[in-house]
Design a protein around this motif. Structure first.
Motif, PDB file in Angstrom:
ATOM      1  N   LYS A   2     -22.854 -32.518   1.246  1.00 23.64           N
ATOM      2  CA  LYS A   2     -23.566 -31.743   2.263  1.00 23.64           C
ATOM      3  C   LYS A   2     -22.822 -31.797   3.598  1.00 23.64           C
ATOM      4  O   LYS A   2     -22.733 -30.781   4.290  1.00 23.64           O
ATOM      5  N   ILE A   3     -22.282 -32.934   3.948  1.00 25.50           N
ATOM      6  CA  ILE A   3     -21.518 -33.070   5.183  1.00 25.50           C
ATOM      7  C   ILE A   3     -20.274 -32.188   5.122  1.00 25.50           C
ATOM      8  O   ILE A   3     -19.978 -31.437   6.061  1.00 25.50           O
ATOM      9  N   ASN A   4     -19.533 -32.263   4.010  1.00 21.83           N
ATOM     10  CA  ASN A   4     -18.323 -31.446   3.866  1.00 21.83           C
ATOM     11  C   ASN A   4     -18.641 -29.956   3.925  1.00 21.83           C
ATOM     12  O   ASN A   4     -17.912 -29.175   4.551  1.00 21.83           O
ATOM     13  N   GLN A   5     -19.734 -29.552   3.280  1.00 20.91           N
ATOM     14  CA  GLN A   5     -20.128 -28.149   3.311  1.00 20.91           C
ATOM     15  C   GLN A   5     -20.482 -27.723   4.737  1.00 20.91           C
ATOM     16  O   GLN A   5     -20.082 -26.657   5.194  1.00 20.91           O
TER      17      GLN A   5
ATOM     18  N   LYS B 184     -31.359 -31.947  13.536  1.00 25.73           N
ATOM     19  CA  LYS B 184     -30.680 -31.587  14.786  1.00 25.73           C
ATOM     20  C   LYS B 184     -29.564 -32.572  15.094  1.00 25.73           C
ATOM     21  O   LYS B 184     -28.474 -32.191  15.513  1.00 25.73           O
ATOM     22  N   LYS B 185     -29.837 -33.844  14.876  1.00 25.47           N
ATOM     23  CA  LYS B 185     -28.823 -34.881  15.082  1.00 25.47           C
ATOM     24  C   LYS B 185     -27.654 -34.667  14.110  1.00 25.47           C
ATOM     25  O   LYS B 185     -26.487 -34.854  14.469  1.00 25.47           O
ATOM     26  N   PHE B 186     -27.955 -34.281  12.893  1.00 26.72           N
ATOM     27  CA  PHE B 186     -26.938 -33.968  11.891  1.00 26.72           C
ATOM     28  C   PHE B 186     -26.026 -32.848  12.411  1.00 26.72           C
ATOM     29  O   PHE B 186     -24.793 -32.973  12.381  1.00 26.72           O
ATOM     30  N   GLN B 187     -26.611 -31.756  12.916  1.00 26.77           N
ATOM     31  CA  GLN B 187     -25.826 -30.628  13.430  1.00 26.77           C
ATOM     32  C   GLN B 187     -24.996 -31.032  14.648  1.00 26.77           C
ATOM     33  O   GLN B 187     -23.846 -30.611  14.788  1.00 26.77           O
ATOM     34  N   GLU B 188     -25.557 -31.847  15.527  1.00 30.58           N
ATOM     35  CA  GLU B 188     -24.808 -32.342  16.691  1.00 30.58           C
ATOM     36  C   GLU B 188     -23.596 -33.148  16.238  1.00 30.58           C
ATOM     37  O   GLU B 188     -22.506 -33.036  16.809  1.00 30.58           O
ATOM     38  N   THR B 189     -23.783 -33.969  15.225  1.00 30.83           N
ATOM     39  CA  THR B 189     -22.695 -34.807  14.723  1.00 30.83           C
ATOM     40  C   THR B 189     -21.613 -33.938  14.083  1.00 30.83           C
ATOM     41  O   THR B 189     -20.413 -34.190  14.269  1.00 30.83           O
ATOM     42  N   ILE B 190     -22.020 -32.900  13.358  1.00 31.23           N
ATOM     43  CA  ILE B 190     -21.058 -31.967  12.754  1.00 31.23           C
ATOM     44  C   ILE B 190     -20.227 -31.315  13.857  1.00 31.23           C
ATOM     45  O   ILE B 190     -18.997 -31.242  13.774  1.00 31.23           O
ATOM     46  N   GLU B 191     -20.877 -30.847  14.910  1.00 29.27           N
ATOM     47  CA  GLU B 191     -20.166 -30.223  16.034  1.00 29.27           C
ATOM     48  C   GLU B 191     -19.210 -31.212  16.702  1.00 29.27           C
ATOM     49  O   GLU B 191     -18.108 -30.847  17.096  1.00 29.27           O
ATOM     50  N   GLU B 192     -19.637 -32.454  16.802  1.00 30.01           N
ATOM     51  CA  GLU B 192     -18.823 -33.495  17.433  1.00 30.01           C
ATOM     52  C   GLU B 192     -17.519 -33.720  16.674  1.00 30.01           C
ATOM     53  O   GLU B 192     -16.467 -33.924  17.271  1.00 30.01           O
ATOM     54  N   PHE B 193     -17.556 -33.665  15.352  1.00 31.82           N
ATOM     55  CA  PHE B 193     -16.391 -33.963  14.517  1.00 31.82           C
ATOM     56  C   PHE B 193     -15.651 -32.715  14.041  1.00 31.82           C
ATOM     57  O   PHE B 193     -14.624 -32.825  13.380  1.00 31.82           O
TER      58      PHE B 193
ATOM     59  N   ASP C 121     -34.284 -39.005   9.765  1.00 33.31           N
ATOM     60  CA  ASP C 121     -33.961 -38.626   8.399  1.00 33.31           C
ATOM     61  C   ASP C 121     -33.459 -37.182   8.405  1.00 33.31           C
ATOM     62  O   ASP C 121     -33.925 -36.348   9.186  1.00 33.31           O
ATOM     63  N   ILE C 122     -32.516 -36.893   7.527  1.00 33.22           N
ATOM     64  CA  ILE C 122     -32.000 -35.537   7.370  1.00 33.22           C
ATOM     65  C   ILE C 122     -32.694 -34.951   6.158  1.00 33.22           C
ATOM     66  O   ILE C 122     -32.594 -35.481   5.045  1.00 33.22           O
ATOM     67  N   ILE C 123     -33.411 -33.864   6.380  1.00 26.98           N
ATOM     68  CA  ILE C 123     -34.173 -33.241   5.307  1.00 26.98           C
ATOM     69  C   ILE C 123     -33.332 -32.128   4.708  1.00 26.98           C
ATOM     70  O   ILE C 123     -32.928 -31.195   5.399  1.00 26.98           O
ATOM     71  N   CYS C 124     -33.063 -32.247   3.415  1.00 26.19           N
ATOM     72  CA  CYS C 124     -32.255 -31.255   2.718  1.00 26.19           C
ATOM     73  C   CYS C 124     -33.166 -30.148   2.222  1.00 26.19           C
ATOM     74  O   CYS C 124     -34.132 -30.394   1.511  1.00 26.19           O
ATOM     75  N   GLY C 125     -32.855 -28.953   2.607  1.00 28.47           N
ATOM     76  CA  GLY C 125     -33.651 -27.803   2.202  1.00 28.47           C
ATOM     77  C   GLY C 125     -33.354 -26.634   3.113  1.00 28.47           C
ATOM     78  O   GLY C 125     -32.597 -26.747   4.073  1.00 28.47           O
ATOM     79  N   ARG C 126     -33.966 -25.529   2.794  1.00 33.57           N
ATOM     80  CA  ARG C 126     -33.735 -24.312   3.572  1.00 33.57           C
ATOM     81  C   ARG C 126     -34.948 -24.026   4.439  1.00 33.57           C
ATOM     82  O   ARG C 126     -36.042 -24.479   4.174  1.00 33.57           O
ATOM     83  N   GLY C 127     -34.670 -23.263   5.488  1.00 34.00           N
ATOM     84  CA  GLY C 127     -35.768 -22.825   6.327  1.00 34.00           C
ATOM     85  C   GLY C 127     -35.747 -23.458   7.703  1.00 34.00           C
ATOM     86  O   GLY C 127     -35.165 -24.513   7.924  1.00 34.00           O
ATOM     87  N   THR C 128     -36.424 -22.778   8.624  1.00 30.86           N
ATOM     88  CA  THR C 128     -36.414 -23.236  10.013  1.00 30.86           C
ATOM     89  C   THR C 128     -37.208 -24.517  10.198  1.00 30.86           C
ATOM     90  O   THR C 128     -36.942 -25.268  11.127  1.00 30.86           O
ATOM     91  N   GLY C 129     -38.176 -24.782   9.347  1.00 29.89           N
ATOM     92  CA  GLY C 129     -38.943 -26.017   9.477  1.00 29.89           C
ATOM     93  C   GLY C 129     -38.062 -27.241   9.374  1.00 29.89           C
ATOM     94  O   GLY C 129     -38.220 -28.204  10.125  1.00 29.89           O
TER      95      GLY C 129
ATOM     96  N   LEU D  63     -28.628 -44.552  11.869  1.00 27.14           N
ATOM     97  CA  LEU D  63     -29.676 -44.150  12.811  1.00 27.14           C
ATOM     98  C   LEU D  63     -31.006 -44.791  12.438  1.00 27.14           C
ATOM     99  O   LEU D  63     -31.318 -44.946  11.261  1.00 27.14           O
ATOM    100  N   SER D  64     -31.766 -45.119  13.447  1.00 28.36           N
ATOM    101  CA  SER D  64     -33.056 -45.749  13.192  1.00 28.36           C
ATOM    102  C   SER D  64     -34.094 -45.173  14.143  1.00 28.36           C
ATOM    103  O   SER D  64     -33.808 -44.991  15.322  1.00 28.36           O
ATOM    104  N   PRO D  65     -35.287 -44.868  13.687  1.00 30.05           N
ATOM    105  CA  PRO D  65     -35.765 -44.968  12.303  1.00 30.05           C
ATOM    106  C   PRO D  65     -35.274 -43.784  11.472  1.00 30.05           C
ATOM    107  O   PRO D  65     -35.191 -42.675  11.955  1.00 30.05           O
ATOM    108  N   GLY D  66     -34.941 -44.048  10.267  1.00 31.43           N
ATOM    109  CA  GLY D  66     -34.505 -42.997   9.352  1.00 31.43           C
ATOM    110  C   GLY D  66     -33.085 -43.196   8.899  1.00 31.43           C
ATOM    111  O   GLY D  66     -32.678 -44.291   8.531  1.00 31.43           O
ATOM    112  N   GLY D  67     -32.321 -42.106   8.941  1.00 28.48           N
ATOM    113  CA  GLY D  67     -30.938 -42.150   8.502  1.00 28.48           C
ATOM    114  C   GLY D  67     -30.757 -41.853   7.028  1.00 28.48           C
ATOM    115  O   GLY D  67     -29.685 -42.060   6.480  1.00 28.48           O
TER     116      GLY D  67
END
Length: 155
Positions: A88-91, A28-37, A12-20, A63-67
């Motif tokens: 959020k993806i575009n940003q 992390k998977k979200f950021q990897e995917t952004i870098e990939e594209f 799951d991608i958690i929307c919010g601020r902070g290092t947690g 993605l499973s589990p989550g997404g």
């Protein structure tokens, strides 16, 4: 919508601020995917960018589990929906592009030219100067100056 008893799952991608949130595996998977594209997105037209963000959304949703793209509302986690997720993806893509451009400019500033490059540039500059002098009718004066300079160097 997830019930208040459920917690975000692995991807799951958690929307919010902070290092947690940044350290959550889904983020992390979200950021990897952004870098990939990122490169593809930067070169794309606005219509293509919409398609790319949709492709990223579908990839992450699968993605499973989550997404899910989740935000916390009180004691429960709520999926923000596809439209907000694409925003959020575009940003994230725009921020990645800006970061990439900034790092590229920073690397270019830190480049130190080697002596061969400097010599080549000086030779080109001298050739352009001579051409400009001859084209403007000062070729004879330039030749006289060069002869005097050579005599001074020899003496």
């Amino acid at each position: 919508m997830l019930s208040s008893k459920q917690v975000p799952q692995t991807f799951d991608i958690i929307c919010g601020r902070g290092t947690g949130y940044q350290h959550h595996l889904g983020n992390k998977k979200f950021q990897e995917t952004i870098e990939e594209f990122k490169g593809l997105y930067q070169a794309a037209t606005p219509t293509e960018k919409n398609k790319i963000s949709l492709d990223i959304l579908q990839k992450l949703r699968s993605l499973s589990p989550g997404g899910h793209f989740l935000r916390r509302e009180g004691q429960r986690w709520v999926d923000i929906g596809d439209n907000r997720a694409r925003e959020k993806i575009n940003q994230a893509m725009r921020e990645a592009a800006l970061k990439s451009q900034y790092q590229s400019k920073k690397r270019k500033k830190n480049l130190v030219p080697d002596s061969a490059m400097v010599e080549e540039l000086l030779n080109k500059q001298q050739q352009l100067f001579k051409k400009m002098m001859f084209d403007s009718g000062y070729g004879n004066e330039l030749e006289e100056y060069e002869k005097k300079s050579l005599i001074a160097v020899v003496i």
